[in-house]
Design a protein around this motif. Structure first.
Motif, PDB file in Angstrom:
ATOM      1  N   ALA A   1       8.608 -29.228  34.938  1.00 30.23           N
ATOM      2  CA  ALA A   1       7.885 -27.966  35.142  1.00 30.23           C
ATOM      3  C   ALA A   1       7.383 -27.409  33.821  1.00 30.23           C
ATOM      4  CB  ALA A   1       8.806 -26.958  35.833  1.00 30.23           C
ATOM      5  N   SER A   2       8.229 -27.492  32.787  1.00 28.22           N
ATOM      6  CA  SER A   2       7.837 -26.992  31.468  1.00 28.22           C
ATOM      7  C   SER A   2       6.634 -27.749  30.926  1.00 28.22           C
ATOM      8  CB  SER A   2       9.016 -27.110  30.501  1.00 28.22           C
ATOM      9  OG  SER A   2       8.631 -26.760  29.190  1.00 28.22           O
ATOM     10  N   SER A   3       6.633 -29.071  31.137  1.00 30.95           N
ATOM     11  CA  SER A   3       5.524 -29.889  30.647  1.00 30.95           C
ATOM     12  C   SER A   3       4.204 -29.471  31.290  1.00 30.95           C
ATOM     13  CB  SER A   3       5.810 -31.362  30.940  1.00 30.95           C
ATOM     14  OG  SER A   3       4.737 -32.174  30.533  1.00 30.95           O
TER      15      SER A   3
ATOM     16  N   LYS B   1       0.229 -13.338  27.485  1.00 27.39           N
ATOM     17  CA  LYS B   1       0.115 -14.069  26.220  1.00 27.39           C
ATOM     18  C   LYS B   1       1.486 -14.239  25.568  1.00 27.39           C
ATOM     19  CE  LYS B   1      -4.618 -12.601  25.060  1.00 27.39           C
ATOM     20  NZ  LYS B   1      -5.447 -11.832  24.099  1.00 27.39           N
ATOM     21  N   GLU B   2       2.324 -13.212  25.697  1.00 23.81           N
ATOM     22  CA  GLU B   2       3.653 -13.254  25.084  1.00 23.81           C
ATOM     23  C   GLU B   2       4.512 -14.356  25.706  1.00 23.81           C
ATOM     24  OE1 GLU B   2       7.104 -10.011  23.820  1.00 23.81           O
ATOM     25  OE2 GLU B   2       5.949  -9.685  25.666  1.00 23.81           O
ATOM     26  N   ILE B   3       4.488 -14.430  27.030  1.00 26.29           N
ATOM     27  CA  ILE B   3       5.299 -15.445  27.706  1.00 26.29           C
ATOM     28  C   ILE B   3       4.706 -16.831  27.482  1.00 26.29           C
ATOM     29  CG2 ILE B   3       4.224 -15.569  30.005  1.00 26.29           C
ATOM     30  CD1 ILE B   3       7.987 -15.254  29.253  1.00 26.29           C
ATOM     31  N   ALA B   4       3.369 -16.906  27.356  1.00 20.05           N
ATOM     32  CA  ALA B   4       2.722 -18.190  27.094  1.00 20.05           C
ATOM     33  C   ALA B   4       3.130 -18.726  25.726  1.00 20.05           C
ATOM     34  CB  ALA B   4       1.198 -18.029  27.175  1.00 20.05           C
TER      35      ALA B   4
ATOM     36  N   LEU C   1       5.850 -17.972  24.060  1.00 16.87           N
ATOM     37  CA  LEU C   1       7.263 -18.344  24.105  1.00 16.87           C
ATOM     38  C   LEU C   1       7.452 -19.736  24.728  1.00 16.87           C
ATOM     39  CD1 LEU C   1       9.241 -15.122  25.148  1.00 16.87           C
ATOM     40  CD2 LEU C   1       9.496 -16.464  23.053  1.00 16.87           C
ATOM     41  N   ARG C   2       6.674 -20.023  25.769  1.00 21.97           N
ATOM     42  CA  ARG C   2       6.792 -21.339  26.387  1.00 21.97           C
ATOM     43  C   ARG C   2       6.369 -22.437  25.427  1.00 21.97           C
ATOM     44  NH1 ARG C   2       9.938 -23.697  28.730  1.00 21.97           N
ATOM     45  NH2 ARG C   2       9.850 -22.795  30.824  1.00 21.97           N
ATOM     46  N   LEU C   3       5.312 -22.200  24.656  1.00 22.15           N
ATOM     47  CA  LEU C   3       4.882 -23.198  23.678  1.00 22.15           C
ATOM     48  C   LEU C   3       5.926 -23.383  22.579  1.00 22.15           C
ATOM     49  CD1 LEU C   3       1.088 -22.317  23.230  1.00 22.15           C
ATOM     50  CD2 LEU C   3       2.089 -24.196  24.546  1.00 22.15           C
ATOM     51  N   ASP C   4       6.566 -22.275  22.166  1.00 20.32           N
ATOM     52  CA  ASP C   4       7.578 -22.351  21.106  1.00 20.32           C
ATOM     53  C   ASP C   4       8.894 -22.946  21.590  1.00 20.32           C
ATOM     54  OD1 ASP C   4       5.724 -21.188  19.452  1.00 20.32           O
ATOM     55  OD2 ASP C   4       6.532 -19.144  19.666  1.00 20.32           O
TER      56      ASP C   4
ATOM     57  N   GLY D   1      13.174 -15.344  29.555  1.00 17.78           N
ATOM     58  CA  GLY D   1      13.237 -13.915  29.852  1.00 17.78           C
ATOM     59  C   GLY D   1      14.150 -13.169  28.898  1.00 17.78           C
ATOM     60  N   GLN D   2      15.244 -13.831  28.458  1.00 24.00           N
ATOM     61  CA  GLN D   2      16.185 -13.191  27.540  1.00 24.00           C
ATOM     62  C   GLN D   2      15.642 -13.120  26.112  1.00 24.00           C
ATOM     63  OE1 GLN D   2      19.135 -11.685  28.499  1.00 24.00           O
ATOM     64  NE2 GLN D   2      18.159 -12.079  30.501  1.00 24.00           N
ATOM     65  N   MET D   3      14.603 -13.882  25.802  1.00 21.61           N
ATOM     66  CA  MET D   3      14.016 -13.857  24.459  1.00 21.61           C
ATOM     67  C   MET D   3      13.057 -12.689  24.269  1.00 21.61           C
ATOM     68  SD  MET D   3      13.181 -17.926  23.975  1.00 21.61           S
ATOM     69  CE  MET D   3      14.436 -19.179  24.235  1.00 21.61           C
ATOM     70  N   LEU D   4      12.649 -12.063  25.363  1.00 25.67           N
ATOM     71  CA  LEU D   4      11.705 -10.931  25.273  1.00 25.67           C
ATOM     72  C   LEU D   4      12.431  -9.649  24.886  1.00 25.67           C
ATOM     73  CD1 LEU D   4       9.603 -11.661  28.488  1.00 25.67           C
ATOM     74  CD2 LEU D   4       8.868 -11.981  26.106  1.00 25.67           C
ATOM     75  N   ASP D   5      11.681  -8.737  24.378  1.00 25.80           N
ATOM     76  CA  ASP D   5      12.247  -7.450  23.992  1.00 25.80           C
ATOM     77  C   ASP D   5      11.400  -6.331  24.645  1.00 25.80           C
ATOM     78  OD1 ASP D   5      13.724  -5.472  22.860  1.00 25.80           O
ATOM     79  OD2 ASP D   5      12.750  -5.612  20.879  1.00 25.80           O
ATOM     80  N   PRO D   6      11.895  -5.660  25.667  1.00 28.92           N
ATOM     81  CA  PRO D   6      13.226  -5.866  26.264  1.00 28.92           C
ATOM     82  C   PRO D   6      13.242  -7.108  27.149  1.00 28.92           C
ATOM     83  CG  PRO D   6      12.039  -4.221  27.503  1.00 28.92           C
ATOM     84  CD  PRO D   6      11.157  -4.579  26.342  1.00 28.92           C
ATOM     85  N   PRO D   7      14.435  -7.680  27.428  1.00 32.02           N
ATOM     86  CA  PRO D   7      14.557  -8.876  28.272  1.00 32.02           C
ATOM     87  C   PRO D   7      14.103  -8.581  29.700  1.00 32.02           C
ATOM     88  CG  PRO D   7      16.560  -8.494  27.012  1.00 32.02           C
ATOM     89  CD  PRO D   7      15.730  -7.266  26.867  1.00 32.02           C
ATOM     90  N   ILE D   8      13.629  -9.598  30.359  1.00 33.27           N
ATOM     91  CA  ILE D   8      13.233  -9.461  31.760  1.00 33.27           C
ATOM     92  C   ILE D   8      13.942 -10.532  32.586  1.00 33.27           C
ATOM     93  CG2 ILE D   8      10.994  -8.484  31.185  1.00 33.27           C
ATOM     94  CD1 ILE D   8       9.739 -11.200  31.760  1.00 33.27           C
ATOM     95  N   ALA D   9      13.967 -10.339  33.891  1.00 33.60           N
ATOM     96  CA  ALA D   9      14.659 -11.264  34.789  1.00 33.60           C
ATOM     97  C   ALA D   9      13.869 -12.562  34.959  1.00 33.60           C
ATOM     98  CB  ALA D   9      14.885 -10.603  36.147  1.00 33.60           C
ATOM     99  N   LYS D  10      14.573 -13.585  35.428  1.00 32.97           N
ATOM    100  CA  LYS D  10      13.950 -14.884  35.676  1.00 32.97           C
ATOM    101  C   LYS D  10      12.791 -14.762  36.660  1.00 32.97           C
ATOM    102  CE  LYS D  10      14.941 -19.375  37.793  1.00 32.97           C
ATOM    103  NZ  LYS D  10      15.982 -20.233  38.417  1.00 32.97           N
ATOM    104  N   SER D  11      12.953 -13.934  37.684  1.00 31.76           N
ATOM    105  CA  SER D  11      11.906 -13.771  38.690  1.00 31.76           C
ATOM    106  C   SER D  11      10.626 -13.204  38.072  1.00 31.76           C
ATOM    107  CB  SER D  11      12.391 -12.858  39.824  1.00 31.76           C
ATOM    108  OG  SER D  11      12.777 -11.591  39.305  1.00 31.76           O
ATOM    109  N   ALA D  12      10.795 -12.287  37.097  1.00 35.22           N
ATOM    110  CA  ALA D  12       9.626 -11.701  36.432  1.00 35.22           C
ATOM    111  C   ALA D  12       8.913 -12.741  35.580  1.00 35.22           C
ATOM    112  CB  ALA D  12      10.061 -10.515  35.581  1.00 35.22           C
TER     113      ALA D  12
END
Length: 292
Positions: A222-224, A247-250, A252-255, A265-276
């Protein structure tokens, strides 16, 4: 006789260990000794000469002890090639006493009878493999009698035929354990139970590992796909139209291509849930789909 006494030391397999343990089990009650002797004579008595023969010494040693204790007769033991024979004088009298119906009336005698049959014609597989215990009989009525006695102990045994010989068998671990307990192979029973526990734990661990491996492969796959879609977006002008949260989540996925959605989700500030995170990722994939 010294050769007979040391025979058990040569055993290696689990079945041989069970037989060795049962061979050393001499009932204190005469009625139980007669019941066990009945099984021996039914399974391997020569109808013409009335002796018991066996390629191993297990049955010979056990029968020798039982006959001496119960009938005060000294059997004659002979060895010809690789076969041992046990000749017993007064066999007609012994045979008549063993054939009486009352020999198998008591519960303890039925256990002794099963013990004799297993010693003379039974085997059991090593508990590390598949579970299988069987007793090979000479006649159909013998097999049915064994099955009927086992049923009295709540053990349902199956019947098959091999080379025109009826074979009573068990194929479930718990049934094998119950049988070993009934015939008095308690040391072998503990070894069987320990091996069964280890095998079950190993199987559970393997299932967990396989499940985790499948989940990891699923996450990587899925990540690929997500990375591929994000790179497609970045190579187009449509990327500039995305919201900052996308853009922020995009980025993070590349990094972090190996991270799970929950970890992203836990890397964001503030963190968000997996569903988000999953919701944002779906919007990125939809945007990439429009470009394609």
């Amino acid at each position: 006789m010294s050769e007979i006494k040391t025979a058990h030391k040569e055993y290696a397999s689990f079945a041989a260990e069970v037989r060795a343990e049962l061979a050393d089990h001499i009932s204190k009650a005469g009625h139980c000794r007669r019941a066990e002797l009945r099984a021996f004579f039914e399974s391997c008595m020569d109808e013409e000469q009335y002796f018991i023969s066996d390629e191993s010494l297990t049955i010979i040693e056990k029968c020798n002890s039982l006959v001496e204790k119960e009938y005060h007769i000294k059997p004659e033991i002979e060895k010809k090639h690789h076969t041992y024979t046990l000749s017993v004088s007064g066999m007609s009298r012994i045979k008549k006493s063993l054939g009486a119906d009352e020999v198998l009336e008591r519960t303890c005698c039925k256990k002794a009878y099963l013990r004799g049959w297993f010693l003379s014609s039974g085997t059991v597989t090593d508990p590390e493999g598949h579970y299988h215990l069987e007793i090979v009989t000479r006649k159909e009525d013998q097999a049915e009698r064994i099955r009927a006695i086992l049923k009295e102990f709540d053990i349902s045994a199956k019947l098959t035929h091999r080379k025109n010989r009826p074979v009573v068998y068990l194929k479930e671990g718990q049934k094998v354990v119950d049988f070993l307990n009934i015939v008095g192979a308690h040391v072998a029973l503990m070894e069987f139970e320990n091996a069964r526990i280890v095998k079950e734990v190993r199987g559970k661990v393997n299932r967990i590992v396989n499940c985790e491996t499948a989940n990891i492969k699923k996450t990587i796959s899925a990540s690929s796909r997500q990375v591929s879609d994000i790179e497609l977006l970045m190579s187009s002008s449509k990327y500039d139209d995305l919201s900052e949260s996308l853009k922020e989540i995009a980025q993070l996925r590349l990094d972090h291509p190996d991270a799970t959605l929950a970890e992203l989700g836990q890397m964001l500030d503030p963190p968000i849930a997996k569903s988000a995170v999953n919701h944002r990722m779906r919007r990125l994939i939809e945007a990439a789909g429009q470009i394609r």
